[in-house]
Motif scaffolding. Structure first.
Motif, PDB file in Angstrom:
ATOM      1  N   ALA A  18       0.803  -1.225   0.000  1.00 33.65           N
ATOM      2  CA  ALA A  18       0.000   0.000   0.000  1.00 33.65           C
ATOM      3  C   ALA A  18       0.834   1.272   0.000  1.00 33.65           C
ATOM      4  O   ALA A  18       0.318   2.341  -0.309  1.00 33.65           O
ATOM      5  N   ILE A  19       2.114   1.174   0.315  1.00 35.95           N
ATOM      6  CA  ILE A  19       2.934   2.374   0.489  1.00 35.95           C
ATOM      7  C   ILE A  19       2.963   3.239  -0.760  1.00 35.95           C
ATOM      8  O   ILE A  19       2.754   4.448  -0.696  1.00 35.95           O
ATOM      9  N   LYS A  20       3.192   2.647  -1.927  1.00 33.21           N
ATOM     10  CA  LYS A  20       3.324   3.470  -3.135  1.00 33.21           C
ATOM     11  C   LYS A  20       2.014   4.174  -3.473  1.00 33.21           C
ATOM     12  O   LYS A  20       2.014   5.294  -3.970  1.00 33.21           O
ATOM     13  N   PHE A  21       0.876   3.554  -3.159  1.00 40.07           N
ATOM     14  CA  PHE A  21      -0.417   4.182  -3.430  1.00 40.07           C
ATOM     15  C   PHE A  21      -0.693   5.323  -2.450  1.00 40.07           C
ATOM     16  O   PHE A  21      -1.225   6.361  -2.820  1.00 40.07           O
ATOM     17  N   VAL A  22      -0.322   5.124  -1.188  1.00 37.75           N
ATOM     18  CA  VAL A  22      -0.505   6.165  -0.184  1.00 37.75           C
ATOM     19  C   VAL A  22       0.375   7.366  -0.520  1.00 37.75           C
ATOM     20  O   VAL A  22      -0.058   8.517  -0.437  1.00 37.75           O
ATOM     21  N   LEU A  23       1.608   7.117  -0.937  1.00 40.11           N
ATOM     22  CA  LEU A  23       2.499   8.212  -1.316  1.00 40.11           C
ATOM     23  C   LEU A  23       1.988   8.960  -2.537  1.00 40.11           C
ATOM     24  O   LEU A  23       2.281  10.139  -2.720  1.00 40.11           O
ATOM     25  N   ALA A  24       1.207   8.288  -3.383  1.00 41.97           N
ATOM     26  CA  ALA A  24       0.629   8.931  -4.561  1.00 41.97           C
ATOM     27  C   ALA A  24      -0.660   9.672  -4.232  1.00 41.97           C
ATOM     28  O   ALA A  24      -1.249  10.295  -5.102  1.00 41.97           O
ATOM     29  N   GLY A  25      -1.121   9.595  -2.977  1.00 46.04           N
ATOM     30  CA  GLY A  25      -2.285  10.362  -2.554  1.00 46.04           C
ATOM     31  C   GLY A  25      -3.536   9.560  -2.294  1.00 46.04           C
ATOM     32  O   GLY A  25      -4.592  10.122  -2.038  1.00 46.04           O
ATOM     33  N   ALA A  26      -3.465   8.232  -2.336  1.00 48.10           N
ATOM     34  CA  ALA A  26      -4.643   7.399  -2.103  1.00 48.10           C
ATOM     35  C   ALA A  26      -5.015   7.398  -0.622  1.00 48.10           C
ATOM     36  O   ALA A  26      -4.167   7.610   0.251  1.00 48.10           O
ATOM     37  N   ASN A  27      -6.292   7.166  -0.353  1.00 46.57           N
ATOM     38  CA  ASN A  27      -6.746   6.987   1.019  1.00 46.57           C
ATOM     39  C   ASN A  27      -6.261   5.634   1.536  1.00 46.57           C
ATOM     40  O   ASN A  27      -6.053   4.707   0.766  1.00 46.57           O
ATOM     41  N   ILE A  28      -6.112   5.535   2.841  1.00 51.17           N
ATOM     42  CA  ILE A  28      -5.698   4.270   3.445  1.00 51.17           C
ATOM     43  C   ILE A  28      -6.950   3.450   3.707  1.00 51.17           C
ATOM     44  O   ILE A  28      -7.861   3.886   4.404  1.00 51.17           O
ATOM     45  N   MET A  29      -6.993   2.277   3.124  1.00 57.12           N
ATOM     46  CA  MET A  29      -8.144   1.388   3.280  1.00 57.12           C
ATOM     47  C   MET A  29      -7.847   0.335   4.343  1.00 57.12           C
ATOM     48  O   MET A  29      -6.693   0.057   4.655  1.00 57.12           O
ATOM     49  N   CYS A  30      -8.871  -0.256   4.877  1.00 56.22           N
ATOM     50  CA  CYS A  30      -8.734  -1.250   5.946  1.00 56.22           C
ATOM     51  C   CYS A  30      -7.831  -2.426   5.572  1.00 56.22           C
ATOM     52  O   CYS A  30      -7.019  -2.838   6.395  1.00 56.22           O
TER      53      CYS A  30
ATOM     54  N   GLY B 128      -5.142  -2.514   3.886  1.00 50.68           N
ATOM     55  CA  GLY B 128      -3.748  -2.103   4.020  1.00 50.68           C
ATOM     56  C   GLY B 128      -3.280  -2.059   5.455  1.00 50.68           C
ATOM     57  O   GLY B 128      -2.089  -2.109   5.741  1.00 50.68           O
ATOM     58  N   LEU B 129      -4.230  -1.972   6.389  1.00 48.63           N
ATOM     59  CA  LEU B 129      -3.886  -1.919   7.812  1.00 48.63           C
ATOM     60  C   LEU B 129      -4.027  -3.270   8.502  1.00 48.63           C
ATOM     61  O   LEU B 129      -3.338  -3.543   9.473  1.00 48.63           O
ATOM     62  N   THR B 130      -4.920  -4.113   8.020  1.00 47.14           N
ATOM     63  CA  THR B 130      -5.193  -5.372   8.709  1.00 47.14           C
ATOM     64  C   THR B 130      -4.455  -6.564   8.114  1.00 47.14           C
ATOM     65  O   THR B 130      -4.431  -7.623   8.728  1.00 47.14           O
ATOM     66  N   SER B 131      -3.874  -6.431   6.935  1.00 49.52           N
ATOM     67  CA  SER B 131      -3.142  -7.560   6.351  1.00 49.52           C
ATOM     68  C   SER B 131      -1.765  -7.682   6.992  1.00 49.52           C
ATOM     69  O   SER B 131      -1.368  -6.830   7.789  1.00 49.52           O
ATOM     70  N   ALA B 132      -1.032  -8.745   6.623  1.00 51.62           N
ATOM     71  CA  ALA B 132       0.306  -8.971   7.190  1.00 51.62           C
ATOM     72  C   ALA B 132       1.199  -7.768   6.872  1.00 51.62           C
ATOM     73  O   ALA B 132       1.260  -7.301   5.748  1.00 51.62           O
ATOM     74  N   GLY B 133       1.862  -7.257   7.878  1.00 51.58           N
ATOM     75  CA  GLY B 133       2.727  -6.089   7.708  1.00 51.58           C
ATOM     76  C   GLY B 133       2.074  -4.801   8.146  1.00 51.58           C
ATOM     77  O   GLY B 133       2.735  -3.817   8.408  1.00 51.58           O
ATOM     78  N   GLY B 134       0.762  -4.786   8.237  1.00 47.85           N
ATOM     79  CA  GLY B 134       0.046  -3.605   8.691  1.00 47.85           C
ATOM     80  C   GLY B 134      -0.202  -3.659  10.186  1.00 47.85           C
ATOM     81  O   GLY B 134      -0.138  -4.716  10.800  1.00 47.85           O
ATOM     82  N   ALA B 135      -0.463  -2.500  10.774  1.00 45.53           N
ATOM     83  CA  ALA B 135      -0.760  -2.447  12.207  1.00 45.53           C
ATOM     84  C   ALA B 135      -1.864  -1.439  12.440  1.00 45.53           C
ATOM     85  O   ALA B 135      -1.747  -0.279  12.057  1.00 45.53           O
ATOM     86  N   LEU B 136      -2.950  -1.872  13.048  1.00 48.84           N
ATOM     87  CA  LEU B 136      -4.107  -1.033  13.302  1.00 48.84           C
ATOM     88  C   LEU B 136      -4.378  -0.998  14.792  1.00 48.84           C
ATOM     89  O   LEU B 136      -4.549  -2.037  15.430  1.00 48.84           O
ATOM     90  N   ASP B 137      -4.392   0.188  15.361  1.00 42.84           N
ATOM     91  CA  ASP B 137      -4.715   0.364  16.774  1.00 42.84           C
ATOM     92  C   ASP B 137      -6.230   0.482  16.893  1.00 42.84           C
ATOM     93  O   ASP B 137      -6.835   1.356  16.275  1.00 42.84           O
ATOM     94  N   GLU B 138      -6.842  -0.383  17.650  1.00 45.98           N
ATOM     95  CA  GLU B 138      -8.299  -0.413  17.776  1.00 45.98           C
ATOM     96  C   GLU B 138      -8.851   0.799  18.521  1.00 45.98           C
ATOM     97  O   GLU B 138     -10.027   1.090  18.444  1.00 45.98           O
ATOM     98  N   GLU B 139      -8.015   1.522  19.256  1.00 49.76           N
ATOM     99  CA  GLU B 139      -8.488   2.626  20.080  1.00 49.76           C
ATOM    100  C   GLU B 139      -8.478   3.967  19.371  1.00 49.76           C
ATOM    101  O   GLU B 139      -8.696   4.997  19.991  1.00 49.76           O
TER     102      GLU B 139
END
Length: 144
Positions: free
Chosen positions: A100-112, A114-125
């Motif tokens: 997801a990094i290259k898409f985020v750097l190009a201006g894309a929104n961060i989708m779930c 990209g945060l919940t798959s292996a390598g991503g980290a999502l804080d539930e709080e």
């Protein structure tokens, strides 16, 4: 995605009164409680605080000729990237996966995914619409 900022984009800059300075300081301390120990160092009470109004309804909070925070249309104050690099722990951190990094750097929104798959980290709080620090690619994002 990031445009070079020039001084020509500043339409006005004003040194704010003490009451406005206290209001800005209180707003920032409520939004970023982890910043409390160094808030006196960043926003000294005796130093003049300048609010620079820019195009596109952006306000910059400047202390000693250093922009520290900005807000859009009287929204929440966001730290500048320079301040965020100095104090990365003032915001909640999220990490997107490598794909997801290259898409985020190009201006894309961060989708779930990209945060919940292996390598991503999502804080539930993290509440909705809260500003967060994307630690993998050093971006400031808004959680939806």
């Amino acid at each position: 995605m990031f445009k070079k900022f020039t001084s020509e984009e500043i339409s006005a800059q004003n040194q704010v009164k003490a009451s406005v300075q206290r209001k800005i300081r209180q707003s920032i301390s409520e939004e970023y409680p982890d910043l409390e120990p160094i808030l006196d160092e960043l926003l000294p009470k005796k130093s003049p605080l300048i609010v620079a109004k820019c195009q596109n309804h952006i306000n910059l909070v400047v202390v000693n000729n250093v922009p520290l925070f900005f807000n859009v249309r009287d929204g929440p104050y966001m730290p500048t990237l320079r301040l965020l690099h100095q104090y990365p722990s003032i915001m909640k951190m999220l990490r997107v996966d490598r794909g997801a990094i290259k898409f985020v750097l190009a201006g894309a929104n961060i989708m779930c995914p990209g945060l919940t798959s292996a390598g991503g980290a999502l804080d539930e709080e993290v509440p909705a619409e809260a500003p967060v620090n994307g630690c993998e690619c050093k971006l400031v994002a808004v959680c939806n």
